[in-house]
Scaffold this active site. Structure first.
Site, PDB file in Angstrom:
ATOM      1  N   VAL A 157       0.688  -1.249   0.136  1.00  0.00           N
ATOM      2  CA  VAL A 157       0.395  -0.001  -0.165  1.00  0.00           C
ATOM      3  C   VAL A 157       0.908   1.134   0.187  1.00  0.00           C
ATOM      4  O   VAL A 157       1.657   1.509   0.841  1.00  0.00           O
ATOM      5  CB  VAL A 157      -1.020  -0.248   0.980  1.00  0.00           C
ATOM      6  CG1 VAL A 157      -2.609   1.265   1.713  1.00  0.00           C
ATOM      7  CG2 VAL A 157      -1.888  -1.083   1.209  1.00  0.00           C
ATOM      8  N   ASP A 158       0.403   2.031  -0.976  1.00  0.00           N
ATOM      9  CA  ASP A 158       1.867   3.319  -0.788  1.00  0.00           C
ATOM     10  C   ASP A 158       0.017   4.949  -1.747  1.00  0.00           C
ATOM     11  O   ASP A 158       0.465   4.437  -3.190  1.00  0.00           O
ATOM     12  CB  ASP A 158       2.953   2.843  -1.843  1.00  0.00           C
ATOM     13  CG  ASP A 158       3.921   4.051  -2.023  1.00  0.00           C
ATOM     14  OD1 ASP A 158       3.978   4.668  -1.123  1.00  0.00           O
ATOM     15  OD2 ASP A 158       4.648   3.914  -2.718  1.00  0.00           O
TER      16      ASP A 158
END
Length: 417
Positions: free
Chosen positions: A201-202
């Site tokens: 998750v970025d």
């Protein structure tokens, strides 16, 4: 007559002698008691050193049946070398003080190890430390000698800066030691076409990215639109193979539609970018350690659950080829040069696909003949090109985006964003 010899560290040795015995004979007896060689003994009485070895004890003024004398070592022989007395005394003092030894172990572990097992090495390290201090003091005196020397003032300024840096680091270690720990990246378990993946998750990445190997495993490579192929540019470059416009992503018990850009790179199987997070109004809750999306909470994976590729990353040394400002991962039709297979890997704080390149919006990389050909001829109206240029895109990027959008200005504008 009984003589008691006391060392500086509190050791005592008792020798019975005749008052008419010469000092050298007394020192020989003392060597047998203390194991200190005669040539290394320094004996004092009432603050006066007894130096005449041929004189008797009575002649040297030692009186009383139980006289007390001070015994010191002039030179200590150890490990085939000579050690100054104060260095040896310091070593013995450290060995006798557990708190002092623990402090030395934290600050200078090499010196602490030498104090335990190698007295000669300890003395050498201590001598080197003293020499450094002396040299530093001499250097400061030399620099301060001429206040109008530009080079000297520059060195003084650098010394002051380094001292401030060291003080800042000491404060950080004392008050915020957690800053020096390793940060675990945010991964969640997901499924794409029933294929389980640990997704990174970025929120700093503009687009959702998948590498081609994972895309093959998920069975979505057949849906790849190669018209969106190109090169992502930012910190480095990476080849964009194309785009899958719609894929089914299972997160917890929710099925979400997701658009995926397929890009070369092997260190992250799937990267959930800002496009997907915003589309489904996701919330990264670091207090609870969960990703909240559509009323569900998905717990971030702990460090031992991370994929091997993520655990093997050395974050301070990684700069990823696809951590390339994907915000700038613009698409272009036609072939694009291959990115290096040896390029560094995806994750790493701030080194993600969303990191904007210094020049603003990055454009697809083209070969010189392609660029010259587009500069010479274009079938698109100048008005359409001007609209995209007004949005901040260079002319070449505006034309290539129109290529990818099939000439549709609205679609091209959405691609730019």
């Amino acid at each position: 007559m009984e003589l008691t010899f006391m060392t500086e560290i509190g050791q005592t040795f008792v020798v019975e002698i005749d008052p008419n015995m010469e000092l050298e004979n007394v020192m020989a007896l003392l060597e047998a008691e203390s194991s200190i060689p005669v040539q290394e003994q320094s004996i004092s009485y009432n603050g006066r050193e007894l130096s005449n070895a041929k004189a008797t004890i009575r002649e040297l003024g030692v009186q009383g049946e139980n006289a007390m004398l001070l015994l010191r070592r002039k030179v200590v022989s150890a490990a085939g070398g000579s050690i100054e007395q104060d260095a040896e005394m310091m070593r013995l003092q450290i060995l006798g003080d557990p708190a002092l030894m623990a402090q030395l172990q934290d600050t200078q572990p090499e010196l602490a190890a030498a104090a335990r097992s190698n007295s000669a090495r300890f003395a050498e390290l201590l001598r080197q430390t003293r020499d450094r201090h002396v040299n530093a003091e001499r250097e400061i005196e030399r620099l301060n000698a001429d206040p109008y020397d530009v080079d000297a003032q520059r060195k003084i300024e650098e010394a002051i800066r380094q001292a401030a840096v060291a003080e800042n680091m000491e404060h950080a270690i004392e008050y915020s030691p957690e800053f020096f720990g390793r940060v675990t990246m945010l991964y969640i378990p997901v499924e794409v076409n029933s294929h389980p993946i640990k997704a990174f998750v970025d929120s700093g990445a503009q687009q959702t990215i998948m590498n081609p190997e994972t895309a093959e495993a998920c069975g979505i490579m057949r849906l790849l639109d190669t018209r969106f192929a190109g090169v992502a540019r930012g910190v480095g470059t990476a080849k964009i193979l194309g785009r899958v416009h719609m894929a089914q992503l299972k997160l917890s018990d929710v099925f979400l539609p997701c658009s995926i850009t397929v890009m070369e790179g092997r260190d992250v199987d799937l990267l959930l970018g800002l496009d997907m997070l915003k589309a489904h109004q996701a919330c990264i809750d670091l207090e609870k350690g969960v990703l909240r999306i559509q009323g569900r909470e998905v717990k971030f994976l702990s460090e031992h659950e991370l994929p091997d590729k993520a655990r093997d990353l050395e974050l301070p040394e990684q700069v990823d080829a696809a951590t390339l400002g994907s915000g700038s991962a613009s698409s272009s039709s036609g072939a694009a040069p291959h990115a290096s297979r040896n390029a560094p890997s995806f994750p790493g704080g701030g080194r993600t696909l969303g990191a904007a390149p210094s020049g603003g919006m990055a454009s697809p990389q083209r070969t010189a003949p392609q660029q010259q050909q587009q500069q010479r001829t274009t079938n698109y109206p100048e008005q359409s090109i001007s609209i995209l240029m007004d949005l901040g895109a260079p002319r070449e990027l505006a034309i290539s985006t129109l290529d990818a959008a099939g000439g549709n200005v609205d679609v091209a504008a959405s691609l730019l964003f």
